[in-house]
Design a protein around this motif. Structure first.
Motif, PDB file in Angstrom:
ATOM      1  N   SER A 143       0.824  -1.215   0.000  1.00 24.12           N
ATOM      2  CA  SER A 143       0.000   0.000   0.000  1.00 24.12           C
ATOM      3  C   SER A 143       0.853   1.258   0.000  1.00 24.12           C
ATOM      4  O   SER A 143       0.318   2.375   0.016  1.00 24.12           O
ATOM      5  N   LEU A 144       2.187   1.092  -0.013  1.00 26.38           N
ATOM      6  CA  LEU A 144       3.136   2.211  -0.009  1.00 26.38           C
ATOM      7  C   LEU A 144       2.876   3.151   1.181  1.00 26.38           C
ATOM      8  O   LEU A 144       2.894   4.383   1.037  1.00 26.38           O
ATOM      9  N   THR A 145       2.632   2.549   2.327  1.00 31.16           N
ATOM     10  CA  THR A 145       2.336   3.312   3.540  1.00 31.16           C
ATOM     11  C   THR A 145       3.565   3.409   4.434  1.00 31.16           C
ATOM     12  O   THR A 145       4.074   2.373   4.893  1.00 31.16           O
ATOM     13  N   LEU A 187      -6.544   9.053  -1.318  1.00 31.17           N
ATOM     14  CA  LEU A 187      -5.347   9.259  -2.129  1.00 31.17           C
ATOM     15  C   LEU A 187      -4.788  10.664  -1.945  1.00 31.17           C
ATOM     16  O   LEU A 187      -3.577  10.835  -1.762  1.00 31.17           O
ATOM     17  N   ILE A 188      -5.649  11.665  -1.951  1.00 31.24           N
ATOM     18  CA  ILE A 188      -5.195  13.063  -1.895  1.00 31.24           C
ATOM     19  C   ILE A 188      -4.984  13.545  -0.461  1.00 31.24           C
ATOM     20  O   ILE A 188      -3.910  14.033  -0.107  1.00 31.24           O
ATOM     21  N   GLU A 189      -6.024  13.396   0.376  1.00 30.35           N
ATOM     22  CA  GLU A 189      -5.998  14.009   1.702  1.00 30.35           C
ATOM     23  C   GLU A 189      -5.150  13.244   2.707  1.00 30.35           C
ATOM     24  O   GLU A 189      -4.571  13.857   3.617  1.00 30.35           O
ATOM     25  N   ILE A 190      -5.084  11.936   2.576  1.00 30.91           N
ATOM     26  CA  ILE A 190      -4.354  11.145   3.565  1.00 30.91           C
ATOM     27  C   ILE A 190      -2.997  10.711   3.021  1.00 30.91           C
ATOM     28  O   ILE A 190      -1.949  11.092   3.546  1.00 30.91           O
ATOM     29  N   TRP A 191      -2.985   9.919   1.934  1.00 31.61           N
ATOM     30  CA  TRP A 191      -1.713   9.365   1.467  1.00 31.61           C
ATOM     31  C   TRP A 191      -0.786  10.469   0.935  1.00 31.61           C
ATOM     32  O   TRP A 191       0.376  10.557   1.378  1.00 31.61           O
ATOM     33  N   TRP A 192      -1.263  11.286   0.048  1.00 32.31           N
ATOM     34  CA  TRP A 192      -0.393  12.268  -0.588  1.00 32.31           C
ATOM     35  C   TRP A 192      -0.014  13.398   0.367  1.00 32.31           C
ATOM     36  O   TRP A 192       1.156  13.761   0.481  1.00 32.31           O
ATOM     37  N   LYS A 200       3.867  21.544   6.927  1.00 39.63           N
ATOM     38  CA  LYS A 200       2.563  21.832   7.521  1.00 39.63           C
ATOM     39  C   LYS A 200       1.869  20.563   7.983  1.00 39.63           C
ATOM     40  O   LYS A 200       1.196  20.553   9.030  1.00 39.63           O
ATOM     41  N   ASN A 201       2.011  19.482   7.228  1.00 38.57           N
ATOM     42  CA  ASN A 201       1.281  18.244   7.521  1.00 38.57           C
ATOM     43  C   ASN A 201       2.125  17.173   8.191  1.00 38.57           C
ATOM     44  O   ASN A 201       1.602  16.118   8.550  1.00 38.57           O
ATOM     45  N   LYS A 202       3.413  17.431   8.353  1.00 43.68           N
ATOM     46  CA  LYS A 202       4.297  16.420   8.945  1.00 43.68           C
ATOM     47  C   LYS A 202       4.340  16.588  10.457  1.00 43.68           C
ATOM     48  O   LYS A 202       4.568  17.693  10.951  1.00 43.68           O
ATOM     49  N   TRP A 220      -6.948  -0.054  -3.763  1.00 42.08           N
ATOM     50  CA  TRP A 220      -6.622  -0.021  -2.341  1.00 42.08           C
ATOM     51  C   TRP A 220      -7.031   1.310  -1.717  1.00 42.08           C
ATOM     52  O   TRP A 220      -7.625   1.344  -0.633  1.00 42.08           O
ATOM     53  N   ASN A 221      -6.739   2.432  -2.377  1.00 40.05           N
ATOM     54  CA  ASN A 221      -7.103   3.729  -1.847  1.00 40.05           C
ATOM     55  C   ASN A 221      -8.621   3.870  -1.697  1.00 40.05           C
ATOM     56  O   ASN A 221      -9.108   4.425  -0.710  1.00 40.05           O
ATOM     57  N   GLY A 222      -9.351   3.369  -2.691  1.00 37.55           N
ATOM     58  CA  GLY A 222     -10.807   3.401  -2.588  1.00 37.55           C
ATOM     59  C   GLY A 222     -11.315   2.513  -1.472  1.00 37.55           C
ATOM     60  O   GLY A 222     -12.255   2.872  -0.745  1.00 37.55           O
ATOM     61  N   MET A 223     -10.678   1.369  -1.296  1.00 33.63           N
ATOM     62  CA  MET A 223     -11.098   0.416  -0.265  1.00 33.63           C
ATOM     63  C   MET A 223     -10.919   1.001   1.136  1.00 33.63           C
ATOM     64  O   MET A 223     -11.849   0.985   1.948  1.00 33.63           O
TER      65      MET A 223
END
Length: 344
Positions: free
Chosen positions: A80-82, A141-146, A155-157, A208-211
């Motif tokens: 999942s590249l997490t 995909l956008i708000e969480i993973w990216w 800002k998000n780290k 996976w992102n949709g799931m």
């Protein structure tokens, strides 16, 4: 129930890893494009299964060995590249520590009407897409993973710990090996490289992102589930029971997803391993029958929820549409007494 089994955990990871590798191999060696797509979709689903194992490891409930959990969790998060450490902070500390508390728990946190009205037209359109019922893949995909996991900006780290960079480099290295294998496989079999990359990488990753976007949405978004913007009120609502949904299915989908849908029990006690969550959930629903939100899944229910749950009125505990009209009253939990000297 909170007792991990090392042998059982490793066997589960081995089985799912073999399934994932087999599906990816199918996207390489099978020439029929329709079958390639099917293999890619199944690989995406298995990515979700493996991720759930890593999720347990990150909670230190997968095996009794803390260091082994860190190793197995990082392995399980690779498809999942997490990045393991960033997920650990965002999920264990933030999400589980402050579930459905606005300003802290950022996962599927609803906007108020005033927050929505202040957005730019582009951002409003994105919010409408996210909450359309068709948007979980884009949201995660956008708000969480990216934005929060894959090399997040300052800002998000959540700090500058060296392990954040190392885990991002680990999943990037895995992605490069994965892509190289797909390209080499396409060349070796005389097939299209682009078809191989789409079916063997893009399709599994997007599925996976949709799931996960869908799973997290239905766990904490429901017309009856409340969100809070005051920590004192949130604490008195005993949120680890009242902010989660147990979604039930007619078929064996719950088992296929390693029982992650028995989600109330998971939030009450994160140390319960996935292979004992069903027992723990049954126990909770026996001793707290009036407190647990149990929802039988149907697509009608899901899209009705998406229609109702657009914005949230935190003061009156009600869901709103994008025009600010009330669509549902969430359940007002009977609050426990406030500690002496604390404002409710």
């Amino acid at each position: 129930m909170a007792q991990g089994e090392t042998g059982r955990a490793i066997m589960l990871l081995f089985i799912d890893a073999a399934l994932w590798l087999g599906c990816i191999a199918g996207t390489i060696f099978v020439e029929n494009i329709l079958l390639k797509i099917i293999f890619g979709l199944v690989a995406g689903f298995v990515t979700g299964r493996i991720f759930i194992l890593g999720h347990d490891a990150c909670h230190q409930s997968f095996t009794p060995n803390r260091e082994l959990n860190k190793v197995l969790g990082r392995i399980a998060f690779l498809p999942s590249l997490t990045p393991y450490s960033l997920w650990d902070v965002g999920h264990n500390v933030v999400h589980h520590g402050q579930t459905n508390l606005k300003g802290f728990d950022f996962v599927w946190a609803p906007l108020s009407k005033s927050e929505y009205d202040a957005l730019s037209p582009w951002r409003k359109a994105l919010e409408r897409l996210y909450r359309s019922g068709w948007g979980p893949v884009f949201y995660y995909l956008i708000e969480i993973w990216w934005r929060r996991e894959y090399f997040p900006n300052a800002k998000n780290k959540p700090g500058d710990r060296p392990i954040f960079l190392k885990d991002n480099l680990l999943v990037t290295g895995f992605a490069m090996i994965w892509l190289a294998c797909l390209i080499a496989g396409a060349i070796a079999t005389g097939q299209s490289i682009w078809v191989g990359l789409i079916t063997g990488f893009a399709v599994p990753f997007l599925f996976w992102n949709g799931m996960i976007g869908f799973v997290v949405y239905v766990h904490h978004t429901h017309p009856s589930v409340s969100w809070y913007d005051k920590k004192s009120e949130w604490l008195r609502a005993q949120p680890f029971v009242s902010t989660t949904v147990h979604l039930t299915f007619n078929w064996i989908w719950g088992s296929l997803m390693h029982h992650i849908m028995e989600h109330t029990a998971h939030h009450v006690d994160m140390s319960v391993p996935l292979y004992r969550l069903q027992e723990a959930q049954n126990t909770l629903e026996t001793i707290l029958p009036e407190r647990i939100f149990v929802q039988k899944f149907s697509w009608d229910w899901y899209f009705d929820t998406a229609r109702k749950c657009k914005l949230y009125d935190f003061e009156n505990k009600a869901w709103l549409d994008f025009d600010g009209n009330k669509t549902a009253d969430s359940v007002r939990v009977v609050l426990s007494p406030a500690p002496v000297g604390q404002n409710g």
